[in-house]
Design a protein around this motif. Structure first.
Motif, mmCIF file in Angstrom:
data_model
loop_
_atom_site.group_PDB
_atom_site.id
_atom_site.type_symbol
_atom_site.label_atom_id
_atom_site.label_comp_id
_atom_site.label_asym_id
_atom_site.label_seq_id
_atom_site.Cartn_x
_atom_site.Cartn_y
_atom_site.Cartn_z
ATOM 1 N N ALA A 5 0.840 -1.196 0.000
ATOM 2 C CA ALA A 5 0.000 0.000 0.000
ATOM 3 C C ALA A 5 0.876 1.247 0.000
ATOM 4 O O ALA A 5 0.679 2.162 -0.810
ATOM 5 C CB ALA A 5 -0.930 -0.008 1.200
ATOM 6 N N SER A 37 -0.617 6.723 4.915
ATOM 7 C CA SER A 37 -1.941 6.153 5.104
ATOM 8 C C SER A 37 -3.014 7.227 5.079
ATOM 9 O O SER A 37 -4.180 6.934 4.972
ATOM 10 C CB SER A 37 -2.000 5.371 6.410
ATOM 11 N N VAL A 62 -6.099 5.636 3.427
ATOM 12 C CA VAL A 62 -5.704 4.476 2.633
ATOM 13 C C VAL A 62 -5.684 3.245 3.543
ATOM 14 O O VAL A 62 -4.917 3.204 4.501
ATOM 15 C CB VAL A 62 -4.310 4.694 2.020
ATOM 16 N N TYR A 66 -5.122 -1.676 0.674
ATOM 17 C CA TYR A 66 -5.037 -0.965 -0.592
ATOM 18 C C TYR A 66 -3.927 -1.589 -1.437
ATOM 19 O O TYR A 66 -2.911 -1.962 -0.878
ATOM 20 C CB TYR A 66 -4.745 0.498 -0.285
ATOM 21 N N PRO A 67 -4.031 -1.725 -2.731
ATOM 22 C CA PRO A 67 -5.102 -1.295 -3.628
ATOM 23 C C PRO A 67 -6.193 -2.351 -3.846
ATOM 24 O O PRO A 67 -6.955 -2.233 -4.796
ATOM 25 C CB PRO A 67 -4.349 -1.046 -4.920
ATOM 26 N N ASN A 69 -8.557 -2.996 -1.753
ATOM 27 C CA ASN A 69 -9.787 -2.370 -1.288
ATOM 28 C C ASN A 69 -9.672 -0.871 -1.541
ATOM 29 O O ASN A 69 -8.575 -0.320 -1.567
ATOM 30 C CB ASN A 69 -9.986 -2.646 0.204
ATOM 31 N N PRO A 70 -10.825 -0.219 -1.745
ATOM 32 C CA PRO A 70 -10.772 1.200 -2.124
ATOM 33 C C PRO A 70 -10.323 2.085 -0.972
ATOM 34 O O PRO A 70 -10.474 1.708 0.194
ATOM 35 C CB PRO A 70 -12.228 1.501 -2.504
ATOM 36 N N PRO A 71 -9.797 3.255 -1.279
ATOM 37 C CA PRO A 71 -9.479 4.212 -0.215
ATOM 38 C C PRO A 71 -10.786 4.783 0.342
ATOM 39 O O PRO A 71 -11.800 4.802 -0.342
ATOM 40 C CB PRO A 71 -8.676 5.283 -0.944
ATOM 41 N N TRP A 100 -14.993 -0.810 -6.996
ATOM 42 C CA TRP A 100 -13.568 -0.484 -6.961
ATOM 43 C C TRP A 100 -12.768 -1.524 -7.746
ATOM 44 O O TRP A 100 -13.092 -2.707 -7.724
ATOM 45 C CB TRP A 100 -13.087 -0.441 -5.515
#
Lengths: 199, 532
Positions: A5, A37, A62, A66-67, A69-71, A100
């Protein structure tokens, strides 16, 4: 934060900084903490919309996953928009939820939000009051959104009529934001707004 | 934190988008190709598909199954074949993409003064933002704010060591001699390349270089200089020599220089041969001979070419200038060979040092052995951490064996053993085993003599002592032939009560929880063969 991330945010940050949108001042990205983050985003209100000329600040968190899962993104700047909560700034946008995709980046998110501001989805609302106004009284919606942009996002269009009405309520000891919310909700009808506040 | 800072932090390279995974945004690691034509790292796409069971491509959202993903070895090869150059000046390393970031973040030139200055200057340069390849940390960023102060500090507190190859284009400056030495070690090839380039351009020199060109001859011959240093000095002299523009003096200077170089080569190789102490391996010696032969041949050729009587008309001198060029490349070849030779020599010495080290260890062991040999039959066995050992003996029935000792210098070899008694587990058994020794063949068998066991006590009178006389009929005293030790032992099944040892008042355990058992073996006289 998981390494992938942080690594990705570093790279994305570079991408945003170098992007032409930044050059045009359409989007902006800033780091809040050292471990990538938490970030602060900024988007310019799209032209030919009530948000034109405004500058909207976003909080971007974040997740460690991530990535994949979405921010988590929300508006810090108050905004009058059917898909954005006028109270919390929460955003209803599919790509920030189940739509996402890992290939999306902070830049695409910011651009998508800009697109959302230009084209609201009143049938999938976050703020029912705003959505109702958007559908039933688009003229009123536009001037309200423009007024909010002027007050909270530094937009250029002042509305003396609205300002006067708010002044009336603040004179009665009401906080200007509360007054603005009540008036916006009741299509700037002073009596009904007053009634709503004081009952 | 500013944007600038973040850019500075990054030592990421700008990847060709073809090699970039759109999930992690880094180069494709174990690339795979989807049926919809997108490339990802294996781990990225699988993580993506496992999160919430998303079974679509992250780029175009086309449904993907596991069988729609193929290993993309073509891209993997392309990535490996794509070489990049280290961004630090003078490093010149060619790196594959996977190695790039590790190298750049640890490239030693990163901290060298000249490259630090390069980066300092480029902070204000916007072109830098387009290619933010240099890794910098915060410290460096603060340095860039006050570049003048930084430089002042540096010049006042440090003596600078300039690379000796300065004259041929190496602009490195170091803060310590050690760094300079390291630079020499690492950059040998680079320096030789510089030298070669200089030779090829055939001596276009600046006026400043002219003046300091010749080195003091006495220094050149100085025996104190290490082989490599010496070589460098000579090479440098060589370079300067060739830079002299006056035709005649240049040529003569050149001959002098090369002559000297060759002499030094011969000198060094022979001294190496002497150093290697006769252990030098044959390929090495052969190599040396070849080089010497080559040198001799070259010398002979040279003397032919440089015969002064022939060197009078212009045509001839032109010709010799050409040959000098050819000779130079020969010289460089020699230098390379010399380099290989030195490297080999170094490796040999390293091996030798390792060998000596292991020898030293062995000597240490031998010393221990000697004390066991010369103990004259009296052996003190220290059972340290006795409680731990006891626990082990109780739980796993383990036997503990002592080191092997000799009854006399040329005598029998024994070892002692303790374990929990099989008859009564309240007792500790103590036995003695005959072990194969060095002199078994000259000894008389079976062993005859007395054996005394003593469990030492802090109060000497309280020590527990038992003595046995060997018996000719017992297998235990026969020569151990098939095994390292005679499997039949002799001793006491119930030698001492465990509770007696553990009783804190008994005094059997020494301060550090050690039980000491003394074993004395007394050989009967005339144990040797009559011939002895």
């Amino acid at each position: 934060m998981a390494n992938i991330a942080a690594q990705r945010i570093k790279r994305e940050f570079k991408e945003v900084i170098k992007s032409e949108e930044v050059a045009k001042c359409a989007i902006k990205l800033e780091l809040i903490d050292d471990n990538y983050s938490e970030l602060k985003g900024e988007i310019a209100g799209p032209p030919d919309t009530p948000y034109e000329g405004g500058n909207f600040v976003l909080e971007i968190k974040v997740p460690e996953t991530y990535p994949f899962n979405p921010p988590k993104v929300k508006f810090l700047t108050k905004i009058w928009h059917p898909n954005i909560s006028s109270v919390t700034g929460a955003i209803c946008l599919d790509i920030l939820k189940d739509q996402w995709a890992a290939a999306m980046t902070l830049r695409t998110v910011l651009l998508s939000l800009q697109a959302l501001m230009a084209a609201a989805e009143p049938d999938d609302p976050q703020d029912a009051v705003v959505a109702k106004q958007y559908k039933e009284n688009p003229e009123m919606f536009n001037s309200t959104a423009r007024h909010w942009t002027n007050v909270y996002a530094g937009g250029p269009n002042k509305n003396p009529d609205f300002d006067q009405k708010i002044q009336r309520l603040t004179d009665m000891g009401v906080m200007s934001h509360d007054a603005r919310v009540a008036l916006s909700t009741y299509n700037w009808e002073l009596e009904r707004a007053t009634e709503a506040i004081f009952t | 934190m500013t944007h600038q800072h973040l850019l500075n932090c990054s030592n990421k390279l700008d990847l060709d988008p073809r090699f970039e995974c759109s999930i992690c945004l880094e180069y494709l690691k174990d690339p795979v190709l989807t049926s919809c034509g997108h490339k990802f790292c294996t781990s990225c796409i699988h993580t993506w598909m496992n999160v919430k069971q998303k079974n679509y491509c992250p780029i175009d959202e086309i449904i993907l199954n596991k069988e729609d993903i193929f290993v993309d070895n073509y891209t993997r090869r392309e990535i490996l074949e794509n070489n990049l150059t280290c961004p630090y000046k003078q490093c010149m390393q060619q790196l594959s993409i996977p190695d790039y970031e590790t190298h750049v973040s640890s490239c030693y030139l990163k901290y060298s003064k000249s490259s630090a200055e390069d980066t300092t200057d480029s902070v204000v340069d916007t072109s830098y933002i387009k290619s933010p390849l240099h890794e910098r940390n915060r410290q460096k960023l603060t340095v860039t704010v006050f570049p003048n102060i930084h430089k002042m500090q540096e010049s006042s507190s440090h003596e600078n060591f300039v690379c000796k190859f300065h004259a041929v284009g190496c602009s490195e400056v170091f803060k310590s001699k050690a760094l300079l030495e390291k630079h020499y070690d690492l950059k040998t090839k680079f320096h030789l390349d510089l030298l070669f380039n200089q030779y090829c351009s055939n001596g276009i020199l600046s006026s400043t270089q002219k003046n300091d060109s010749r080195l003091d001859p006495s220094r050149r011959n100085s025996a104190v200089m290490s082989g490599e240093d010496h070589l460098r000095e000579v090479v440098q002299a060589e370079v300067h020599g060739s830079q002299n523009e006056e035709n005649k003096s240049r040529l003569s200077g050149h001959t002098n220089g090369s002559q000297e170089l060759k002499e030094s080569l011969v000198h060094n190789t022979t001294s190496n041969a002497n150093n290697s102490n006769g252990t030098a391996q044959s390929p090495f010696a052969k190599n040396q001979k070849q080089i010497e032969a080559y040198l001799m041949k070259n010398k002979a050729e040279e003397s032919k070419l440089w015969d002064p009587s022939k060197n009078t008309d212009g045509k001839d001198s032109q010709k010799s200038a050409c040959t000098s060029c050819a000779d130079n490349s020969g010289l460089l070849k020699l230098l390379y060979e010399r380099l290989v030779l030195l490297e080999q020599n170094r490796l040999e010495l390293e091996i030798k040092v390792n060998k000596l080290e292991s020898n030293l260890k062995e000597v240490g062991n031998v010393e221990d052995n000697i004390s066991l040999k010369l103990c004259n039959g009296v052996y003190f066995w220290r059972l340290d951490n006795f409680r731990v050992k006891l626990q082990e003996m109780n739980q796993t029935n383990r036997y503990f064996y002592s080191a092997c000792f000799y009854s006399s210098c040329y005598g029998y070899r024994f070892c002692t053993r303790v374990n929990i008694s099989r008859e009564d587990n309240q007792y500790l058994s103590l036995f003695i085993h005959l072990v194969q020794g060095e002199h078994d063949d000259i000894l008389s068998w079976p062993f005859l003599g007395r054996i005394k066991f003593t469990a030492l006590n802090t109060t000497p009178e309280m020590s527990l002592q038992d003595e046995v006389q060997s018996d000719r009929n017992f297998d235990s005293f026969k020569r151990p032939v098939n095994f390292f030790l005679n499997k039949k032992a002799f001793g006491f099944n119930n030698f001492i009560r465990v509770s007696d040892i553990l009783d804190p008042g008994s005094g059997f355990l020494m301060e550090d929880d050690t039980l000491v058992i003394r074993t004395q073996v007394i050989e009967q006289s005339a144990t040797f063969y009559a011939t002895v």
